[in-house]
Design a protein around this motif. Sequence first.
Motif, PDB file in Angstrom:
ATOM      1  N   LEU A 222     -20.403   6.758  12.041  1.00  0.00           N
ATOM      2  CA  LEU A 222     -20.500   8.169  11.671  1.00  0.00           C
ATOM      3  C   LEU A 222     -19.719   8.440  10.380  1.00  0.00           C
ATOM      4  O   LEU A 222     -20.231   9.066   9.441  1.00  0.00           O
ATOM      5  CB  LEU A 222     -19.958   9.042  12.800  1.00  0.00           C
ATOM      6  N   ILE A 223     -18.469   7.968  10.317  1.00  0.00           N
ATOM      7  CA  ILE A 223     -17.656   8.181   9.124  1.00  0.00           C
ATOM      8  C   ILE A 223     -18.239   7.433   7.932  1.00  0.00           C
ATOM      9  O   ILE A 223     -18.266   7.952   6.807  1.00  0.00           O
ATOM     10  CB  ILE A 223     -16.204   7.735   9.384  1.00  0.00           C
ATOM     11  N   ALA A 224     -18.732   6.206   8.162  1.00  0.00           N
ATOM     12  CA  ALA A 224     -19.313   5.420   7.072  1.00  0.00           C
ATOM     13  C   ALA A 224     -20.527   6.120   6.475  1.00  0.00           C
ATOM     14  O   ALA A 224     -20.692   6.169   5.245  1.00  0.00           O
ATOM     15  CB  ALA A 224     -19.693   4.034   7.580  1.00  0.00           C
ATOM     16  N   VAL A 225     -21.385   6.650   7.322  1.00  0.00           N
ATOM     17  CA  VAL A 225     -22.570   7.363   6.829  1.00  0.00           C
ATOM     18  C   VAL A 225     -22.171   8.586   6.009  1.00  0.00           C
ATOM     19  O   VAL A 225     -22.720   8.850   4.933  1.00  0.00           O
ATOM     20  CB  VAL A 225     -23.476   7.759   8.015  1.00  0.00           C
ATOM     21  N   TRP A 234     -29.109   9.494   0.801  1.00  0.00           N
ATOM     22  CA  TRP A 234     -29.288   9.797   2.215  1.00  0.00           C
ATOM     23  C   TRP A 234     -30.570   9.212   2.798  1.00  0.00           C
ATOM     24  O   TRP A 234     -30.707   9.094   4.021  1.00  0.00           O
ATOM     25  CB  TRP A 234     -29.264  11.306   2.420  1.00  0.00           C
ATOM     26  N   ARG A 235     -31.505   8.821   1.943  1.00  0.00           N
ATOM     27  CA  ARG A 235     -32.751   8.218   2.428  1.00  0.00           C
ATOM     28  C   ARG A 235     -32.767   6.709   2.246  1.00  0.00           C
ATOM     29  O   ARG A 235     -33.798   6.066   2.501  1.00  0.00           O
ATOM     30  CB  ARG A 235     -33.946   8.843   1.704  1.00  0.00           C
ATOM     31  N   SER A 236     -31.664   6.145   1.810  1.00  0.00           N
ATOM     32  CA  SER A 236     -31.606   4.696   1.602  1.00  0.00           C
ATOM     33  C   SER A 236     -31.625   3.956   2.935  1.00  0.00           C
ATOM     34  O   SER A 236     -31.281   4.507   3.989  1.00  0.00           O
ATOM     35  CB  SER A 236     -30.341   4.329   0.818  1.00  0.00           C
ATOM     36  N   THR A 237     -32.032   2.692   2.874  1.00  0.00           N
ATOM     37  CA  THR A 237     -32.135   1.886   4.093  1.00  0.00           C
ATOM     38  C   THR A 237     -30.798   1.719   4.817  1.00  0.00           C
ATOM     39  O   THR A 237     -30.731   1.889   6.047  1.00  0.00           O
ATOM     40  CB  THR A 237     -32.724   0.501   3.763  1.00  0.00           C
ATOM     41  N   PRO A 238     -29.683   1.397   4.109  1.00  0.00           N
ATOM     42  CA  PRO A 238     -28.408   1.256   4.825  1.00  0.00           C
ATOM     43  C   PRO A 238     -27.979   2.533   5.548  1.00  0.00           C
ATOM     44  O   PRO A 238     -27.463   2.469   6.674  1.00  0.00           O
ATOM     45  CB  PRO A 238     -27.417   0.888   3.707  1.00  0.00           C
ATOM     46  N   ILE A 239     -28.193   3.687   4.913  1.00  0.00           N
ATOM     47  CA  ILE A 239     -27.784   4.941   5.549  1.00  0.00           C
ATOM     48  C   ILE A 239     -28.674   5.253   6.745  1.00  0.00           C
ATOM     49  O   ILE A 239     -28.196   5.701   7.801  1.00  0.00           O
ATOM     50  CB  ILE A 239     -27.806   6.092   4.531  1.00  0.00           C
TER      51      ILE A 239
END
Length: 484
Positions: A222-225, A234-239
Amino acid sequence: MPLPINAAASSTAAAISRRVLAATSISYTIVLLDASIVNVALEQIGRTLHSNVTGLQWVVNAYTLSFASLLLTGGTLGDRLGARNVYVAGLVLFALASALCGMAPDLATLTIARALQGMGSAMLVPCSLALINRAFPDSAQRASAVGVWMGCGGIAMASGPLVGGILIHWFGWRSIFTVNVPIALAGIWLTRSIGRNDDGVAARRHFDLAGQAAAIVALGTLIAVLIEGSRLGWRSTPIAMGMMICASAWVAFLSIEKRRAHPMLPLSFFRSPLFSASTAVSMASAFVFYGLLFTFSIAYQQQHGFSALETGLAFLPMTAMVAIGGLASHRIVERCGPRASMCAAFGLYAAGSLGMLAATPHAPYWIAIAPMLAIGLASGFVSPAATSPAMGTVEKQRGAVAAAVLNSARQTGAALGVAIFGGFIAAVKPFELAMQVALGSAAAVALAAALIWWIAASAFSVAGVRHKPTSSSQLQSAKRSEVR
């Protein structure tokens, strides 16, 4: 003339009790000092280690995140292995991690060391209370000792920015971490005469390893996001993957805690609207205060051009009111009632946040004094005022777990505040607009917390009327616990 045996034993026990209180107060001081002192060092850390706002968020949140997620487990370790043993181990870990922070050659090392500091703190805090409980069997003396313990922590948190500014001015930013080492060693030395054998009453408590793992993953992702979302998109694969993992971890955590015979987080606590509201407002208060503390630190040093010492002095009105609010909290609640006084405190949060909108980089400093006084007073008031009603809703034998839940909520709120407000600074340009968004969000969260508390306190009062006590003793008890 030698003292009688009973008098000598009593004198020795009193001396040991004072030593326990001194040791635990020292440990709590450095725990809360590290929660606030680092904020005035952010500009120098960023310049020395070549970090942007995102990196600085991790420096702050690595500590609060590990502290929040491991606090309940720290209490269980104390029950299983002995409070003194875990307390000393926590101090040793905290001292080693502080030394590593002071020597960190890069941001990654500093972040890892900060997480280790948080682990040490999670071992110290619950075991400190356990040691105080053993050292002061008399309830009146124990209450006084806990008051001294909490007072030392409140003073440490309030003085953190100023102490940090002075240390940085004379010795550089690394000194705010290395100064912990001799203090921690003093705490270890003071514990040398504390008995090793704990009562063992709760020694049969089981580790909730699955729940602990799920909580770490849930909070961490949660904090990492929230921190990395603005940088990676915000639409990237890692997120997107982080969001999925976070949601799955939270579902798994709740499912595990619901089915466990010995859960890390007893969900039955939240059947009480008052306990739920206390947890929510504790989290909201830490969210607003620590989020604004992080934001103001960036603003004063990068926008106003203040040095670390000048920033610490600038925070003095706010941090001094934190201590005053904590000391006056009990009297205010007795005079005005928990419901009205808590809502007024969050009203001060909202007014202070909106008042800071006038403190632009070109405005004189004195404009910010009144809003900062309001924010500091609200922060100092909320924590003790929310704790007392919550503790009254749980059985006495589960009080330590309930206190750990409230502390975890505060640390989680602090981590979320730094992550979200730091995200505003990273994503919204120019900086003045990001500040406006952060301050407006702080005011909105404060007002929402006031509404939650008002509704929960009203429901608790109505429940007290419906279940009217039949005996005079029950009536007196209900009157004392009724939320006005």
